[in-house]
Design a protein around this motif. Structure first.
Motif, PDB file in Angstrom:
ATOM      1  N   GLY A 199       0.787  -1.230   0.000  1.00 26.78           N
ATOM      2  CA  GLY A 199       0.000   0.000   0.000  1.00 26.78           C
ATOM      3  C   GLY A 199       0.815   1.274   0.000  1.00 26.78           C
ATOM      4  N   SER A 200       2.146   1.173  -0.044  1.00 21.10           N
ATOM      5  CA  SER A 200       2.964   2.390   0.010  1.00 21.10           C
ATOM      6  C   SER A 200       2.926   3.176  -1.296  1.00 21.10           C
ATOM      7  CB  SER A 200       4.408   2.046   0.362  1.00 21.10           C
ATOM      8  OG  SER A 200       4.989   1.225  -0.636  1.00 21.10           O
ATOM      9  N   LYS A 201       2.734   2.475  -2.407  1.00 19.24           N
ATOM     10  CA  LYS A 201       2.548   3.103  -3.707  1.00 19.24           C
ATOM     11  C   LYS A 201       3.662   4.084  -4.078  1.00 19.24           C
ATOM     12  CE  LYS A 201      -2.458   2.550  -3.502  1.00 19.24           C
ATOM     13  NZ  LYS A 201      -3.775   3.207  -3.586  1.00 19.24           N
ATOM     14  N   ILE A 202       4.895   3.645  -3.891  1.00 19.63           N
ATOM     15  CA  ILE A 202       6.030   4.438  -4.335  1.00 19.63           C
ATOM     16  C   ILE A 202       6.910   3.541  -5.193  1.00 19.63           C
ATOM     17  CG2 ILE A 202       7.417   3.940  -2.268  1.00 19.63           C
ATOM     18  CD1 ILE A 202       8.470   6.852  -2.519  1.00 19.63           C
ATOM     19  N   ASP A 203       7.260   4.009  -6.387  1.00 20.64           N
ATOM     20  CA  ASP A 203       8.023   3.206  -7.346  1.00 20.64           C
ATOM     21  C   ASP A 203       9.517   3.492  -7.300  1.00 20.64           C
ATOM     22  OD1 ASP A 203       5.758   1.883  -8.486  1.00 20.64           O
ATOM     23  OD2 ASP A 203       5.267   3.749  -9.510  1.00 20.64           O
ATOM     24  N   GLY A 204       9.860   4.730  -7.056  1.00 22.24           N
ATOM     25  CA  GLY A 204      11.263   5.085  -7.040  1.00 22.24           C
ATOM     26  C   GLY A 204      11.468   6.489  -6.535  1.00 22.24           C
ATOM     27  N   ALA A 205      12.714   6.841  -6.258  1.00 20.59           N
ATOM     28  CA  ALA A 205      13.029   8.173  -5.771  1.00 20.59           C
ATOM     29  C   ALA A 205      14.464   8.529  -6.107  1.00 20.59           C
ATOM     30  CB  ALA A 205      12.811   8.257  -4.258  1.00 20.59           C
ATOM     31  N   CYS A 206      14.710   9.816  -6.215  1.00 24.90           N
ATOM     32  CA  CYS A 206      16.046  10.362  -6.390  1.00 24.90           C
ATOM     33  C   CYS A 206      16.264  11.387  -5.291  1.00 24.90           C
ATOM     34  CB  CYS A 206      16.167  11.007  -7.765  1.00 24.90           C
ATOM     35  SG  CYS A 206      17.410  12.325  -7.872  1.00 24.90           S
ATOM     36  N   PHE A 207      17.409  11.316  -4.632  1.00 21.80           N
ATOM     37  CA  PHE A 207      17.759  12.349  -3.661  1.00 21.80           C
ATOM     38  C   PHE A 207      19.272  12.431  -3.575  1.00 21.80           C
ATOM     39  CE2 PHE A 207      16.951   8.390  -1.361  1.00 21.80           C
ATOM     40  CZ  PHE A 207      18.098   8.242  -0.579  1.00 21.80           C
ATOM     41  N   ILE A 264      18.451  13.218 -11.710  1.00 28.12           N
ATOM     42  CA  ILE A 264      19.844  13.422 -11.304  1.00 28.12           C
ATOM     43  C   ILE A 264      20.558  14.330 -12.292  1.00 28.12           C
ATOM     44  CG2 ILE A 264      22.081  12.280 -11.072  1.00 28.12           C
ATOM     45  CD1 ILE A 264      20.649   9.905  -9.860  1.00 28.12           C
ATOM     46  N   LEU A 265      20.390  14.057 -13.575  1.00 28.69           N
ATOM     47  CA  LEU A 265      21.059  14.865 -14.595  1.00 28.69           C
ATOM     48  C   LEU A 265      20.643  16.334 -14.509  1.00 28.69           C
ATOM     49  CD1 LEU A 265      20.824  12.438 -17.647  1.00 28.69           C
ATOM     50  CD2 LEU A 265      22.884  13.028 -16.338  1.00 28.69           C
ATOM     51  N   GLN A 266      19.384  16.568 -14.112  1.00 24.72           N
ATOM     52  CA  GLN A 266      18.879  17.933 -13.979  1.00 24.72           C
ATOM     53  C   GLN A 266      19.053  18.485 -12.562  1.00 24.72           C
ATOM     54  OE1 GLN A 266      18.029  19.546 -16.658  1.00 24.72           O
ATOM     55  NE2 GLN A 266      18.205  17.709 -17.940  1.00 24.72           N
ATOM     56  N   GLU A 267      19.667  17.663 -11.691  1.00 29.08           N
ATOM     57  CA  GLU A 267      19.903  18.036 -10.292  1.00 29.08           C
ATOM     58  C   GLU A 267      18.606  18.356  -9.550  1.00 29.08           C
ATOM     59  OE1 GLU A 267      22.923  21.004  -9.892  1.00 29.08           O
ATOM     60  OE2 GLU A 267      24.481  19.689 -10.692  1.00 29.08           O
ATOM     61  N   HIS A 268      17.572  17.594  -9.863  1.00 28.98           N
ATOM     62  CA  HIS A 268      16.311  17.743  -9.138  1.00 28.98           C
ATOM     63  C   HIS A 268      16.408  17.027  -7.797  1.00 28.98           C
ATOM     64  CE1 HIS A 268      14.182  18.007 -13.330  1.00 28.98           C
ATOM     65  NE2 HIS A 268      14.746  19.149 -12.986  1.00 28.98           N
ATOM     66  N   GLY A 269      15.518  17.361  -6.907  1.00 29.39           N
ATOM     67  CA  GLY A 269      15.432  16.660  -5.626  1.00 29.39           C
ATOM     68  C   GLY A 269      16.397  17.154  -4.580  1.00 29.39           C
ATOM     69  N   LYS A 270      17.142  18.211  -4.870  1.00 31.98           N
ATOM     70  CA  LYS A 270      18.087  18.726  -3.884  1.00 31.98           C
ATOM     71  C   LYS A 270      17.387  19.593  -2.840  1.00 31.98           C
ATOM     72  CE  LYS A 270      22.551  18.678  -6.240  1.00 31.98           C
ATOM     73  NZ  LYS A 270      23.725  19.477  -6.632  1.00 31.98           N
ATOM     74  N   ASN A 271      16.325  20.271  -3.252  1.00 28.63           N
ATOM     75  CA  ASN A 271      15.654  21.205  -2.355  1.00 28.63           C
ATOM     76  C   ASN A 271      14.210  20.835  -2.047  1.00 28.63           C
ATOM     77  OD1 ASN A 271      17.927  23.058  -2.291  1.00 28.63           O
ATOM     78  ND2 ASN A 271      17.409  23.514  -4.416  1.00 28.63           N
ATOM     79  N   VAL A 272      13.542  20.179  -2.985  1.00 27.13           N
ATOM     80  CA  VAL A 272      12.140  19.829  -2.770  1.00 27.13           C
ATOM     81  C   VAL A 272      11.799  18.649  -3.657  1.00 27.13           C
ATOM     82  CG1 VAL A 272      11.242  21.341  -4.568  1.00 27.13           C
ATOM     83  CG2 VAL A 272       9.788  20.783  -2.614  1.00 27.13           C
ATOM     84  N   GLY A 273      10.793  17.866  -3.267  1.00 23.44           N
ATOM     85  CA  GLY A 273      10.436  16.690  -4.042  1.00 23.44           C
ATOM     86  C   GLY A 273       9.039  16.763  -4.606  1.00 23.44           C
TER      87      GLY A 273
END
Length: 371
Positions: free
Chosen positions: A216-224, A256-265
């Motif tokens: 039931g967590s319904k999360i597939d992946g993440a980048c941080f 990662i290539l766009q440097e997302h996830g450094k400040n907010v998700g």
């Protein structure tokens, strides 16, 4: 609840009633026909007031029985609350986190001592206040877009972070990751080839962890990012399908290539209704476009779709897949979205977990380690 009843025993009130009337404890005992030891026991807080005694006191003092039963019950409850709030504290943990499953997986040691249990959770989440909002900068792909993280998702993310912190990689090299795209693309032909993903990412300085999702967590992946120069990709393999694996992986690589996830998700789910794409953040759209292009180039898919639609056949799709060098299940996944028919040739969306976890730092499915 009466504040006084939480602090003082019914005996204190009984003693006041006797003083107001000028009665002794012996007087009251004779009036109600009970032993003096009963009266003295109630006044000293050694004996509880029973329903029979409450009726007798009410008749003798003209107060009614209910007041004495209420005083007794409130006093007993206040003693329990003052001496033991472990049930409330334990319930709070169970409401916020998948405690039973975390213990089952060995993330938390089982204990009956709520102090020790809370200390373990504070250590796991690296916090001194379990009631404080959790701040975990990341970009994640999950089913409930733009909703706050659930306790299950928070626990999953922190476990990925914990394992990633132990993994040794080269220094992150953005150029190396971009140059690795053709190598990763060459792996799309068969599910067995996914075993090479971990080695390629680690060579580029990207930490890569697979953690079994909670039901039931319904999360597939993440980048941080562990720090400014240390990216992490975590996958759950919640949907054990070849098309979902590659889409989610490439989606997170783009972050990662766009440097997302450094400040907010922010989040987006491949299987949710995307008719409201205008409401999704630009970085999510960019990650999804990159993932779709990686799996099946848009120009190739458009050409195939326009030539064949609506007379799709399994054989035609197989030939198209072979020509562009990707597994048929990946093409099927893209066609399902276009056709809005998620049952279409679903048998070709083969399972991939047994291959993808080989060589990857994996936690779950009854094993942990580099396989």
């Amino acid at each position: 609840m009466n504040k006084a009843a939480e602090i003082f025993s019914p005996g204190d009130f009984l003693l006041e009633e006797l003083d107001a009337r000028g009665w002794t404890q012996v007087d009251l005992a004779e009036i109600i026909g009970r032993p003096k030891t009963l009266i003295s026991g109630i006044i000293r807080g050694k004996k509880q007031i029973t329903p029979d005694t409450a009726v007798q006191l009410g008749d003798a003092l003209g107060t009614g029985a209910e007041i004495w039963m209420n005083l007794e019950s409130q006093y007993q409850l206040s003693k329990v609350k003052e001496s033991n709030n472990s049930v409330t504290r334990r319930a709070r943990l169970y409401e916020k986190f998948p405690v039973r499953e975390m213990i089952k997986r060995g993330w938390i040691d089982e204990t009956k001592n709520v102090d020790i249990l809370e200390q373990q959770f504070m250590k796991f989440f690296n916090t001194k206040d379990l009631d404080a909002p959790f701040v975990f900068c990341h970009a994640a792909k999950k089913t409930n877009p733009l909703n706050a993280l659930t306790g299950h998702q928070i626990a999953w993310l922190y476990r990925v972070k914990m394992l990633a912190s132990t993994q040794i990689t080269k220094k992150y090299d953005e150029n190396a990751l971009r140059l690795a795209m053709p190598r990763l693309k060459a792996l799309l032909s068969a599910p067995e080839e996914s075993r090479h993903v971990s080695k390629i990412l680690i060579e580029c300085g990207v930490k890569y962890v697979i953690v079994e999702p909670f039901l039931g967590s319904k999360i597939d992946g993440a980048c941080f990012w562990l720090d400014e120069n240390q990216p992490v990709i975590g996958l759950s393999l919640r949907l054990d399908r070849i098309d979902n694996f590659w889409f989610v992986l490439r989606h997170e690589i783009e972050h990662i290539l766009q440097e997302h996830g450094k400040n907010v998700g922010f989040i987006l789910d491949i299987d949710s209704d995307t008719s409201g794409l205008e409401t999704i953040l630009e970085e999510e759209k960019a990650a999804n476009l990159a993932a779709a292009e990686f799996c099946v180039p848009k120009a190739e898919l458009d050409n195939f779709y326009n030539r064949v639609h609506p007379l799709f056949s399994e054989q035609k799709i197989k030939l198209f897949s072979q020509r562009i060098g990707v597994h048929i299940g990946i093409v099927v996944g893209q066609l399902q979205k276009r056709l809005k028919r998620y049952d279409f040739l679903r048998a070709h969306q083969v399972k991939i977990r047994q291959h993808a976890t080989i060589g990857a730092l994996t936690d779950g499915w009854n094993f942990l380690g580099n396989n």
